[in-house]
Design an enzyme around this catalytic site. Structure first.
Site, mmCIF file in Angstrom:
data_model
loop_
_atom_site.group_PDB
_atom_site.id
_atom_site.type_symbol
_atom_site.label_atom_id
_atom_site.label_comp_id
_atom_site.label_asym_id
_atom_site.label_seq_id
_atom_site.Cartn_x
_atom_site.Cartn_y
_atom_site.Cartn_z
ATOM 1 N N GLY A 22 -5.670 0.539 -2.252
ATOM 2 C CA GLY A 22 -5.479 -0.513 -3.234
ATOM 3 C C GLY A 22 -5.431 -0.041 -4.666
ATOM 4 C CG ASP A 24 -4.119 5.728 -5.326
ATOM 5 O OD1 ASP A 24 -4.880 5.743 -6.302
ATOM 6 O OD2 ASP A 24 -4.095 6.612 -4.453
ATOM 7 C CB THR A 25 0.024 1.692 -3.839
ATOM 8 O OG1 THR A 25 -0.725 1.130 -2.747
ATOM 9 C CG2 THR A 25 -0.006 3.205 -3.770
ATOM 10 N NE ARG A 26 -5.042 -5.116 -3.786
ATOM 11 C CZ ARG A 26 -6.124 -4.387 -3.580
ATOM 12 N NH1 ARG A 26 -6.641 -3.688 -4.582
ATOM 13 N NH2 ARG A 26 -6.680 -4.329 -2.405
ATOM 14 C CD GLU A 87 -6.074 -0.279 6.934
ATOM 15 O OE1 GLU A 87 -6.399 -1.426 6.578
ATOM 16 O OE2 GLU A 87 -5.228 0.404 6.328
#
Length: 523
Positions: A22, A24-26, A87
Protein backbone atom coordinates in the site's frame (compact mmCIF):
# COMPACT_ATOMS: atom_id res chain seq x y z
CA UNK A 1 -0.36 -30.84 -16.19
CA UNK A 2 -1.52 -29.39 -12.91
CA UNK A 3 -4.45 -31.01 -11.22
CA UNK A 4 -7.85 -29.54 -11.92
CA UNK A 5 -9.50 -27.36 -9.33
CA UNK A 6 -12.74 -28.41 -7.67
CA UNK A 7 -14.16 -25.17 -9.09
CA UNK A 8 -13.07 -24.19 -12.58
CA UNK A 9 -11.63 -20.75 -13.31
CA UNK A 10 -14.88 -19.81 -15.05
CA UNK A 11 -16.81 -20.31 -11.78
CA UNK A 12 -14.70 -18.12 -9.44
CA UNK A 13 -16.19 -15.20 -7.50
CA UNK A 14 -13.75 -12.50 -8.63
CA UNK A 15 -12.04 -11.90 -11.96
CA UNK A 16 -8.90 -10.30 -10.49
CA UNK A 17 -7.25 -10.11 -7.07
CA UNK A 18 -4.61 -7.40 -6.67
CA UNK A 19 -1.70 -7.94 -4.28
CA UNK A 20 0.30 -4.78 -3.58
CA UNK A 21 2.31 -2.84 -0.96
CA UNK A 22 0.00 0.00 0.00
CA UNK A 23 2.57 2.59 0.99
CA UNK A 24 4.41 2.12 -2.33
CA UNK A 25 1.65 1.94 -4.92
CA UNK A 26 -1.83 2.61 -3.50
CA UNK A 27 -1.94 6.18 -4.77
CA UNK A 28 -0.32 5.54 -8.16
CA UNK A 29 -0.23 2.43 -10.32
CA UNK A 30 -2.48 0.28 -8.09
CA UNK A 31 -5.32 2.79 -8.03
CA UNK A 32 -4.93 3.44 -11.75
CA UNK A 33 -5.05 -0.28 -12.62
CA UNK A 34 -8.03 -0.79 -10.33
CA UNK A 35 -9.90 2.08 -12.00
CA UNK A 36 -9.08 0.77 -15.47
CA UNK A 37 -10.22 -2.76 -14.60
CA UNK A 38 -13.48 -1.49 -13.12
CA UNK A 39 -14.03 0.66 -16.21
CA UNK A 40 -13.62 -2.47 -18.33
CA UNK A 41 -16.29 -4.18 -16.15
CA UNK A 42 -13.74 -6.63 -14.73
CA UNK A 43 -14.77 -7.64 -11.21
CA UNK A 44 -11.70 -6.81 -9.14
CA UNK A 45 -10.90 -7.27 -5.45
CA UNK A 46 -8.63 -4.74 -3.80
CA UNK A 47 -8.03 -4.41 -0.05
CA UNK A 48 -8.02 -0.67 0.60
CA UNK A 49 -8.36 -0.92 4.36
CA UNK A 50 -5.44 -0.01 6.62
CA UNK A 51 -3.81 -3.29 7.66
CA UNK A 52 -2.91 -3.87 11.27
CA UNK A 53 -0.93 -6.82 12.54
CA UNK A 54 1.07 -9.42 10.71
CA UNK A 55 -1.39 -12.27 10.20
CA UNK A 56 -3.35 -12.48 6.98
CA UNK A 57 -7.05 -13.16 7.52
CA UNK A 58 -8.80 -16.37 6.50
CA UNK A 59 -11.34 -14.27 4.59
CA UNK A 60 -8.59 -12.75 2.46
CA UNK A 61 -7.08 -16.17 1.78
CA UNK A 62 -10.49 -17.34 0.57
CA UNK A 63 -10.74 -14.29 -1.66
CA UNK A 64 -7.44 -15.24 -3.31
CA UNK A 65 -8.73 -18.78 -3.85
CA UNK A 66 -11.98 -17.44 -5.34
CA UNK A 67 -10.25 -15.27 -7.95
CA UNK A 68 -9.51 -16.23 -11.55
CA UNK A 69 -6.40 -14.06 -11.80
CA UNK A 70 -3.97 -12.74 -9.21
CA UNK A 71 -2.16 -9.55 -10.19
CA UNK A 72 1.00 -9.06 -8.10
CA UNK A 73 2.46 -5.56 -8.14
CA UNK A 74 6.09 -5.95 -7.05
CA UNK A 75 7.43 -2.65 -5.75
CA UNK A 76 10.64 -1.82 -3.88
CA UNK A 77 9.15 -2.40 -0.42
CA UNK A 78 6.75 -5.23 -1.30
CA UNK A 79 8.90 -7.78 0.54
CA UNK A 80 8.94 -5.72 3.74
CA UNK A 81 5.30 -6.62 4.45
CA UNK A 82 4.55 -9.94 6.14
CA UNK A 83 1.02 -9.56 4.84
CA UNK A 84 2.26 -9.34 1.23
CA UNK A 85 4.62 -12.27 1.74
CA UNK A 86 1.82 -14.56 2.93
CA UNK A 87 -0.45 -13.34 0.14
CA UNK A 88 2.25 -14.20 -2.36
CA UNK A 89 2.71 -17.71 -0.97
CA UNK A 90 -1.03 -18.45 -1.15
CA UNK A 91 -1.24 -17.04 -4.67
CA UNK A 92 1.57 -19.30 -5.88
CA UNK A 93 -0.04 -22.27 -4.13
CA UNK A 94 -3.29 -21.57 -6.02
CA UNK A 95 -1.31 -21.32 -9.24
CA UNK A 96 0.19 -24.75 -8.63
CA UNK A 97 -2.89 -26.47 -7.21
CA UNK A 98 -5.63 -25.31 -9.54
CA UNK A 99 -4.04 -23.36 -12.36
CA UNK A 100 -4.93 -19.89 -11.13
CA UNK A 101 -3.51 -17.33 -13.56
CA UNK A 102 -0.76 -15.17 -12.01
CA UNK A 103 0.48 -11.95 -13.64
CA UNK A 104 3.47 -10.18 -12.04
CA UNK A 105 4.01 -6.45 -12.55
CA UNK A 106 7.49 -5.15 -11.78
CA UNK A 107 6.90 -1.54 -10.76
CA UNK A 108 10.17 0.39 -10.69
CA UNK A 109 12.05 -2.76 -9.65
CA UNK A 110 14.34 -5.01 -11.65
CA UNK A 111 12.68 -8.42 -12.30
CA UNK A 112 16.02 -10.12 -11.66
CA UNK A 113 16.14 -8.53 -8.18
CA UNK A 114 12.74 -10.07 -7.42
CA UNK A 115 13.81 -13.41 -8.87
CA UNK A 116 17.05 -13.52 -6.86
CA UNK A 117 15.87 -11.37 -3.90
CA UNK A 118 18.81 -9.04 -4.42
CA UNK A 119 19.42 -5.27 -4.66
CA UNK A 120 17.02 -2.87 -2.90
CA UNK A 121 14.23 -5.43 -3.21
CA UNK A 122 16.33 -8.04 -1.40
CA UNK A 123 17.18 -5.57 1.35
CA UNK A 124 13.46 -5.21 2.14
CA UNK A 125 13.21 -8.98 2.62
CA UNK A 126 16.44 -9.18 4.64
CA UNK A 127 14.69 -7.83 7.72
CA UNK A 128 13.09 -11.28 8.13
CA UNK A 129 16.34 -13.23 7.86
CA UNK A 130 16.15 -16.28 10.13
CA UNK A 131 12.33 -16.44 9.97
CA UNK A 132 11.12 -20.07 9.59
CA UNK A 133 9.13 -19.09 6.47
CA UNK A 134 12.09 -17.44 4.73
CA UNK A 135 12.78 -20.28 2.29
CA UNK A 136 9.08 -20.52 1.43
CA UNK A 137 8.97 -16.79 0.69
CA UNK A 138 12.14 -16.90 -1.39
CA UNK A 139 10.83 -19.82 -3.41
CA UNK A 140 7.54 -17.98 -4.06
CA UNK A 141 9.41 -14.88 -5.28
CA UNK A 142 11.52 -16.94 -7.65
CA UNK A 143 8.50 -18.79 -9.07
CA UNK A 144 6.46 -15.61 -9.51
CA UNK A 145 9.29 -13.65 -11.12
CA UNK A 146 9.83 -16.43 -13.65
CA UNK A 147 6.28 -16.00 -14.93
CA UNK A 148 5.55 -13.83 -17.94
CA UNK A 149 4.67 -10.36 -16.67
CA UNK A 150 5.01 -6.61 -17.21
CA UNK A 151 7.98 -4.33 -16.47
CA UNK A 152 7.20 -0.65 -15.93
CA UNK A 153 10.74 0.23 -16.97
CA UNK A 154 10.26 -1.44 -20.36
CA UNK A 155 6.65 -0.49 -21.17
CA UNK A 156 6.05 3.22 -20.68
CA UNK A 157 4.46 5.66 -20.15
CA UNK A 158 2.32 4.31 -17.32
CA UNK A 159 -0.92 4.85 -19.25
CA UNK A 160 0.37 2.57 -22.03
CA UNK A 161 1.46 -0.01 -19.47
CA UNK A 162 -1.98 -0.07 -17.81
CA UNK A 163 -3.77 -0.29 -21.16
CA UNK A 164 -1.59 -3.28 -22.13
CA UNK A 165 -2.19 -4.97 -18.76
CA UNK A 166 -5.97 -4.61 -19.03
CA UNK A 167 -5.91 -5.96 -22.58
CA UNK A 168 -3.82 -8.92 -21.41
CA UNK A 169 -6.24 -9.65 -18.55
CA UNK A 170 -9.26 -9.44 -20.85
CA UNK A 171 -7.64 -11.99 -23.16
CA UNK A 172 -6.85 -14.36 -20.31
CA UNK A 173 -10.36 -14.04 -18.89
CA UNK A 174 -11.79 -14.85 -22.31
CA UNK A 175 -9.81 -18.09 -22.46
CA UNK A 176 -10.63 -18.88 -18.83
CA UNK A 177 -14.35 -18.44 -19.54
CA UNK A 178 -14.04 -21.19 -22.18
CA UNK A 179 -12.27 -23.48 -19.75
CA UNK A 180 -15.23 -25.59 -18.62
CA UNK A 181 -14.45 -28.59 -20.79
CA UNK A 182 -16.83 -30.76 -18.77
CA UNK A 183 -19.58 -29.21 -20.92
CA UNK A 184 -17.86 -30.48 -24.07
CA UNK A 185 -18.83 -34.09 -24.68
CA UNK A 186 -15.95 -36.55 -24.65
CA UNK A 187 -13.23 -34.02 -23.80
CA UNK A 188 -11.97 -35.71 -20.64
CA UNK A 189 -11.03 -38.88 -22.51
CA UNK A 190 -9.49 -36.86 -25.35
CA UNK A 191 -7.34 -34.91 -22.89
CA UNK A 192 -6.06 -38.11 -21.32
CA UNK A 193 -5.06 -39.42 -24.74
CA UNK A 194 -3.25 -36.22 -25.70
CA UNK A 195 -1.44 -36.02 -22.37
CA UNK A 196 -0.42 -39.67 -22.78
CA UNK A 197 1.04 -38.87 -26.21
CA UNK A 198 2.85 -35.83 -24.81
CA UNK A 199 4.41 -37.96 -22.07
CA UNK A 200 5.92 -40.24 -24.74
CA UNK A 201 7.85 -37.41 -26.38
CA UNK A 202 11.34 -36.65 -25.10
CA UNK A 203 11.82 -33.45 -27.11
CA UNK A 204 11.99 -30.07 -25.34
CA UNK A 205 9.27 -28.84 -27.74
CA UNK A 206 6.46 -31.35 -28.31
CA UNK A 207 4.30 -31.28 -31.44
CA UNK A 208 1.02 -33.22 -31.69
CA UNK A 209 -1.12 -33.56 -34.82
CA UNK A 210 -4.90 -33.87 -34.42
CA UNK A 211 -6.24 -35.70 -37.47
CA UNK A 212 -9.68 -36.70 -38.68
CA UNK A 213 -12.52 -36.08 -41.13
CA UNK A 214 -14.24 -32.71 -41.33
CA UNK A 215 -16.57 -31.96 -38.40
CA UNK A 216 -15.16 -34.72 -36.18
CA UNK A 217 -14.13 -32.18 -33.50
CA UNK A 218 -10.42 -31.47 -34.12
CA UNK A 219 -10.69 -27.69 -33.70
CA UNK A 220 -13.01 -27.97 -30.69
CA UNK A 221 -10.57 -30.35 -29.03
CA UNK A 222 -7.51 -28.22 -29.77
CA UNK A 223 -9.23 -25.08 -28.49
CA UNK A 224 -10.48 -26.83 -25.34
CA UNK A 225 -7.03 -28.24 -24.56
CA UNK A 226 -5.53 -24.79 -25.12
CA UNK A 227 -8.09 -23.06 -22.89
CA UNK A 228 -7.56 -25.62 -20.16
CA UNK A 229 -3.77 -25.26 -20.13
CA UNK A 230 -2.80 -21.81 -21.44
CA UNK A 231 -2.35 -20.30 -17.96
CA UNK A 232 0.56 -22.68 -17.32
CA UNK A 233 2.55 -21.16 -20.20
CA UNK A 234 4.39 -17.87 -20.57
CA UNK A 235 3.12 -17.31 -24.10
CA UNK A 236 0.12 -18.59 -26.02
CA UNK A 237 -1.42 -18.21 -29.45
CA UNK A 238 -4.25 -19.79 -31.45
CA UNK A 239 -4.18 -19.42 -35.23
CA UNK A 240 -7.49 -20.66 -36.60
CA UNK A 241 -8.42 -21.37 -40.23
CA UNK A 242 -4.81 -21.24 -41.42
CA UNK A 243 -5.72 -22.64 -44.85
CA UNK A 244 -8.26 -19.88 -45.42
CA UNK A 245 -6.03 -17.16 -43.95
CA UNK A 246 -3.04 -18.16 -46.08
CA UNK A 247 -5.19 -18.12 -49.22
CA UNK A 248 -6.51 -14.67 -48.35
CA UNK A 249 -3.55 -12.91 -46.71
CA UNK A 250 -0.45 -15.02 -47.33
CA UNK A 251 1.80 -17.01 -45.01
CA UNK A 252 3.87 -13.98 -43.96
CA UNK A 253 0.85 -12.40 -42.26
CA UNK A 254 0.12 -15.68 -40.48
CA UNK A 255 3.74 -15.75 -39.26
CA UNK A 256 3.44 -12.16 -38.03
CA UNK A 257 0.29 -13.04 -36.06
CA UNK A 258 2.02 -16.02 -34.47
CA UNK A 259 5.19 -14.19 -33.41
CA UNK A 260 3.43 -11.01 -32.24
CA UNK A 261 0.90 -13.13 -30.33
CA UNK A 262 3.62 -15.08 -28.54
CA UNK A 263 5.77 -12.03 -27.79
CA UNK A 264 2.80 -9.72 -27.09
CA UNK A 265 4.43 -7.06 -29.23
CA UNK A 266 1.78 -5.35 -31.34
CA UNK A 267 4.39 -3.17 -33.05
CA UNK A 268 6.44 -6.12 -34.30
CA UNK A 269 6.15 -6.70 -38.03
CA UNK A 270 8.74 -9.22 -39.14
CA UNK A 271 7.50 -9.35 -42.73
CA UNK A 272 9.28 -12.61 -43.44
CA UNK A 273 8.51 -16.31 -43.00
CA UNK A 274 11.61 -16.90 -40.90
CA UNK A 275 11.70 -17.15 -37.11
CA UNK A 276 15.46 -17.61 -37.21
CA UNK A 277 16.14 -13.87 -37.00
CA UNK A 278 18.43 -13.68 -33.94
CA UNK A 279 16.51 -11.19 -31.80
CA UNK A 280 13.17 -12.95 -32.43
CA UNK A 281 14.72 -16.35 -31.86
CA UNK A 282 16.31 -15.26 -28.58
CA UNK A 283 13.08 -13.75 -27.26
CA UNK A 284 11.00 -16.80 -28.17
CA UNK A 285 13.55 -19.24 -26.79
CA UNK A 286 13.13 -17.70 -23.33
CA UNK A 287 9.41 -18.54 -23.31
CA UNK A 288 7.54 -21.77 -22.70
CA UNK A 289 4.57 -21.41 -25.02
CA UNK A 290 1.48 -23.28 -26.21
CA UNK A 291 0.40 -22.88 -29.83
CA UNK A 292 -2.58 -24.14 -31.83
CA UNK A 293 -2.29 -24.18 -35.63
CA UNK A 294 -5.77 -24.98 -36.88
CA UNK A 295 -6.76 -26.38 -40.29
CA UNK A 296 -3.35 -26.79 -41.88
CA UNK A 297 -3.48 -28.35 -45.36
CA UNK A 298 0.14 -27.89 -46.51
CA UNK A 299 3.17 -29.46 -44.83
CA UNK A 300 5.20 -26.39 -45.84
CA UNK A 301 3.08 -24.29 -43.49
CA UNK A 302 4.28 -26.40 -40.56
CA UNK A 303 7.87 -26.18 -41.77
CA UNK A 304 7.69 -22.40 -42.03
CA UNK A 305 5.71 -21.78 -38.84
CA UNK A 306 7.51 -24.13 -36.42
CA UNK A 307 10.36 -25.52 -38.49
CA UNK A 308 13.00 -25.05 -35.82
CA UNK A 309 12.11 -26.49 -32.44
CA UNK A 310 14.86 -24.58 -30.70
CA UNK A 311 13.14 -21.30 -31.59
CA UNK A 312 10.67 -22.07 -28.78
CA UNK A 313 11.40 -22.47 -25.09
CA UNK A 314 11.72 -25.88 -23.39
CA UNK A 315 8.36 -27.34 -22.36
CA UNK A 316 6.49 -25.71 -25.26
CA UNK A 317 3.56 -27.55 -26.87
CA UNK A 318 2.27 -27.18 -30.43
CA UNK A 319 -1.09 -28.68 -31.49
CA UNK A 320 -1.82 -28.85 -35.23
CA UNK A 321 -5.16 -29.85 -36.72
CA UNK A 322 -5.58 -31.19 -40.26
CA UNK A 323 -7.80 -33.42 -42.36
CA UNK A 324 -4.73 -34.62 -44.28
CA UNK A 325 -2.36 -37.00 -42.51
CA UNK A 326 0.31 -36.34 -45.12
CA UNK A 327 0.67 -32.83 -43.69
CA UNK A 328 2.07 -34.31 -40.45
CA UNK A 329 4.61 -36.74 -41.83
CA UNK A 330 7.64 -34.48 -41.57
CA UNK A 331 6.65 -32.15 -38.77
CA UNK A 332 4.99 -33.77 -35.74
CA UNK A 333 6.03 -36.16 -32.98
CA UNK A 334 2.73 -37.99 -32.55
CA UNK A 335 -0.63 -38.09 -34.34
CA UNK A 336 -3.96 -38.37 -32.52
CA UNK A 337 -6.70 -39.84 -34.71
CA UNK A 338 -9.76 -38.08 -33.28
CA UNK A 339 -12.40 -40.83 -32.89
CA UNK A 340 -16.15 -40.79 -33.39
CA UNK A 341 -18.37 -40.32 -30.36
CA UNK A 342 -19.73 -43.51 -28.82
CA UNK A 343 -23.47 -44.06 -28.38
CA UNK A 344 -23.77 -42.48 -24.93
CA UNK A 345 -21.71 -39.44 -25.95
CA UNK A 346 -23.77 -39.08 -29.13
CA UNK A 347 -27.02 -39.29 -27.14
CA UNK A 348 -25.83 -36.62 -24.71
CA UNK A 349 -24.72 -34.23 -27.46
CA UNK A 350 -27.82 -34.67 -29.61
CA UNK A 351 -30.14 -34.32 -26.62
CA UNK A 352 -28.54 -31.02 -25.62
CA UNK A 353 -29.15 -29.49 -29.03
CA UNK A 354 -32.52 -31.08 -29.76
CA UNK A 355 -34.20 -30.93 -26.33
CA UNK A 356 -31.89 -28.75 -24.15
CA UNK A 357 -31.50 -31.73 -21.81
CA UNK A 358 -28.65 -34.07 -20.95
CA UNK A 359 -30.82 -37.08 -21.83
CA UNK A 360 -34.21 -37.49 -23.58
CA UNK A 361 -37.07 -37.59 -21.10
CA UNK A 362 -39.91 -38.72 -23.38
CA UNK A 363 -40.34 -41.98 -25.29
CA UNK A 364 -40.79 -40.13 -28.58
CA UNK A 365 -37.60 -38.16 -27.96
CA UNK A 366 -35.69 -41.37 -27.28
CA UNK A 367 -36.88 -42.93 -30.55
CA UNK A 368 -35.99 -39.72 -32.40
CA UNK A 369 -32.54 -39.73 -30.79
CA UNK A 370 -31.87 -43.31 -31.84
CA UNK A 371 -32.68 -42.47 -35.47
CA UNK A 372 -30.50 -39.36 -35.41
CA UNK A 373 -27.60 -41.21 -33.79
CA UNK A 374 -27.87 -43.99 -36.35
CA UNK A 375 -27.70 -41.36 -39.10
CA UNK A 376 -24.77 -39.38 -37.66
CA UNK A 377 -22.67 -42.43 -36.70
CA UNK A 378 -20.74 -40.59 -33.98
CA UNK A 379 -20.11 -37.43 -36.02
CA UNK A 380 -20.34 -34.44 -33.61
CA UNK A 381 -21.11 -31.75 -36.18
CA UNK A 382 -23.92 -33.81 -37.70
CA UNK A 383 -25.44 -34.38 -34.26
CA UNK A 384 -25.29 -30.65 -33.45
CA UNK A 385 -26.75 -29.53 -36.76
CA UNK A 386 -29.47 -32.17 -36.76
CA UNK A 387 -30.36 -31.50 -33.12
CA UNK A 388 -30.61 -27.75 -33.74
CA UNK A 389 -32.73 -28.35 -36.86
CA UNK A 390 -35.23 -30.51 -34.95
CA UNK A 391 -35.47 -28.40 -31.79
CA UNK A 392 -38.85 -26.84 -31.19
CA UNK A 393 -40.55 -28.61 -34.10
CA UNK A 394 -43.68 -30.74 -33.81
CA UNK A 395 -43.49 -34.53 -33.61
CA UNK A 396 -44.70 -34.82 -37.22
CA UNK A 397 -42.13 -32.29 -38.48
CA UNK A 398 -39.31 -34.05 -36.65
CA UNK A 399 -40.21 -37.45 -38.10
CA UNK A 400 -40.58 -35.92 -41.56
CA UNK A 401 -37.12 -34.35 -41.31
CA UNK A 402 -35.52 -37.69 -40.42
CA UNK A 403 -37.31 -39.48 -43.27
CA UNK A 404 -35.98 -36.83 -45.65
CA UNK A 405 -32.43 -37.69 -44.59
CA UNK A 406 -32.88 -41.20 -45.97
CA UNK A 407 -32.84 -39.67 -49.47
CA UNK A 408 -31.35 -36.18 -49.14
CA UNK A 409 -28.35 -35.51 -46.87
CA UNK A 410 -28.29 -32.45 -44.63
CA UNK A 411 -26.58 -29.74 -46.69
CA UNK A 412 -24.94 -27.97 -43.74
CA UNK A 413 -23.08 -31.20 -42.89
CA UNK A 414 -22.29 -31.88 -46.54
CA UNK A 415 -20.69 -28.47 -47.03
CA UNK A 416 -18.14 -29.27 -44.32
CA UNK A 417 -17.37 -32.72 -45.75
CA UNK A 418 -17.12 -31.43 -49.34
CA UNK A 419 -13.95 -29.52 -48.47
CA UNK A 420 -11.95 -32.75 -48.39
CA UNK A 421 -13.52 -33.97 -51.63
CA UNK A 422 -12.73 -30.66 -53.35
CA UNK A 423 -9.04 -31.19 -52.55
CA UNK A 424 -8.86 -34.35 -54.70
CA UNK A 425 -7.72 -34.38 -58.32
CA UNK A 426 -9.98 -35.71 -61.11
CA UNK A 427 -8.92 -39.37 -60.86
CA UNK A 428 -9.06 -39.30 -57.05
CA UNK A 429 -12.60 -37.88 -57.18
CA UNK A 430 -13.67 -40.70 -59.49
CA UNK A 431 -12.15 -43.25 -57.13
CA UNK A 432 -13.98 -41.67 -54.19
CA UNK A 433 -17.33 -41.73 -55.99
CA UNK A 434 -16.82 -45.35 -57.06
CA UNK A 435 -16.15 -46.41 -53.49
CA UNK A 436 -19.11 -44.39 -52.16
CA UNK A 437 -21.54 -45.76 -54.73
CA UNK A 438 -20.25 -49.26 -55.50
CA UNK A 439 -17.24 -50.52 -53.58
CA UNK A 440 -17.78 -49.80 -49.90
CA UNK A 441 -17.12 -53.05 -48.03
CA UNK A 442 -15.31 -54.62 -50.99
CA UNK A 443 -11.80 -55.95 -50.36
CA UNK A 444 -8.89 -53.62 -51.08
CA UNK A 445 -7.43 -56.04 -53.63
CA UNK A 446 -10.68 -56.15 -55.61
CA UNK A 447 -10.94 -52.36 -55.61
CA UNK A 448 -7.33 -52.13 -56.77
CA UNK A 449 -7.71 -54.72 -59.54
CA UNK A 450 -10.85 -53.07 -60.92
CA UNK A 451 -9.42 -49.55 -61.00
CA UNK A 452 -5.97 -50.54 -62.22
CA UNK A 453 -7.67 -52.29 -65.15
CA UNK A 454 -9.44 -49.05 -66.02
CA UNK A 455 -7.22 -46.01 -65.81
CA UNK A 456 -6.02 -45.56 -62.24
CA UNK A 457 -2.78 -45.75 -60.30
CA UNK A 458 -4.87 -47.06 -57.46
CA UNK A 459 -2.20 -47.52 -54.78
CA UNK A 460 -1.43 -43.80 -54.52
CA UNK A 461 -5.11 -42.95 -54.91
CA UNK A 462 -6.11 -45.12 -51.97
CA UNK A 463 -3.20 -43.74 -49.91
CA UNK A 464 -4.40 -40.17 -50.55
CA UNK A 465 -7.92 -41.10 -49.48
CA UNK A 466 -6.64 -42.70 -46.28
CA UNK A 467 -4.46 -39.68 -45.46
CA UNK A 468 -7.41 -37.33 -45.97
CA UNK A 469 -9.52 -39.47 -43.61
CA UNK A 470 -11.97 -40.28 -46.39
CA UNK A 471 -11.61 -44.08 -46.21
CA UNK A 472 -10.12 -46.82 -44.06
CA UNK A 473 -8.91 -50.20 -45.30
CA UNK A 474 -9.48 -53.15 -43.01
CA UNK A 475 -9.19 -56.90 -43.46
CA UNK A 476 -12.90 -57.03 -44.30
CA UNK A 477 -12.82 -54.34 -46.97
CA UNK A 478 -12.63 -50.66 -47.86
CA UNK A 479 -14.85 -48.52 -45.65
CA UNK A 480 -15.88 -44.90 -45.27
CA UNK A 481 -18.07 -43.01 -42.82
CA UNK A 482 -21.74 -43.20 -43.75
CA UNK A 483 -21.96 -39.41 -44.06
CA UNK A 484 -19.10 -39.41 -46.56
CA UNK A 485 -20.81 -42.20 -48.50
CA UNK A 486 -24.03 -40.18 -48.61
CA UNK A 487 -22.09 -37.12 -49.75
CA UNK A 488 -20.55 -39.09 -52.62
CA UNK A 489 -23.90 -40.49 -53.69
CA UNK A 490 -25.49 -37.03 -53.54
CA UNK A 491 -22.75 -35.70 -55.83
CA UNK A 492 -23.77 -38.35 -58.37
CA UNK A 493 -27.49 -37.63 -57.91
CA UNK A 494 -26.82 -33.96 -58.59
CA UNK A 495 -25.61 -34.91 -62.09
CA UNK A 496 -29.29 -35.11 -63.01
CA UNK A 497 -31.97 -33.88 -60.64
CA UNK A 498 -34.84 -35.85 -62.20
CA UNK A 499 -33.45 -38.68 -64.35
CA UNK A 500 -31.33 -41.55 -62.89
CA UNK A 501 -30.42 -42.55 -66.45
CA UNK A 502 -28.13 -39.52 -66.51
CA UNK A 503 -26.18 -40.64 -63.42
CA UNK A 504 -22.57 -41.68 -63.97
CA UNK A 505 -23.07 -44.54 -61.49
CA UNK A 506 -26.11 -46.58 -60.41
CA UNK A 507 -26.42 -48.40 -57.08
CA UNK A 508 -30.06 -48.04 -55.96
CA UNK A 509 -32.31 -50.99 -56.93
CA UNK A 510 -35.26 -48.78 -57.85
CA UNK A 511 -33.08 -46.49 -59.98
CA UNK A 512 -31.48 -49.45 -61.76
CA UNK A 513 -34.88 -51.00 -62.43
CA UNK A 514 -36.22 -47.69 -63.74
CA UNK A 515 -33.29 -47.17 -66.09
CA UNK A 516 -33.29 -50.72 -67.50
CA UNK A 517 -37.06 -50.82 -67.89
CA UNK A 518 -37.05 -47.56 -69.84
CA UNK A 519 -33.80 -48.30 -71.72
CA UNK A 520 -32.32 -45.00 -70.51
CA UNK A 521 -28.74 -45.98 -69.76
CA UNK A 522 -26.40 -42.99 -69.97
CA UNK A 523 -24.36 -42.98 -73.19
Amino acid sequence: MAASSSSSLSQRKYDVFISFRGSDTRDNITSHIYAALCSARIQTFIDNELRRGDDISDALLRTIEESKISLIIFSENYASSRWCLDELVRIMECNKENGQIVIPIFYKVDPSHVRKQSGPFGQALARYEGHPKMQTWRHAFTKAANLSGWDSQVTSPEATLIKSIVKDILGKLYYASSNNFDNLVGMSSHFKQIESLLSMINEDVRIIGLWGMGGIGKTTLARAFFNHNFSKFEGHCILENIKQTCEKCGLNEVRDKLVTGLLRDVNLNIGTPNMGIPFIRDRLHRKKVIIVLDDVDDFQHIELLVEQRDCLGPGSIVLITSRDKQVFKNGVDRIYDVPRLDYNESLRLFSRYAFKQEHPQEFHHMKLSDKAINYAKGHPLALKILGSHLRGRSKQEQESALRKLERTPNMAVQQVLLISYAGLDHQEKNLFLNIACLFKGVSGNEVKCFHDACYYSTDIGLAVHIDKSLITIRTDGVWMHELLQEMGRQIVRDESVEEPGEYSRLWDYDDISHVLTNNMVRA
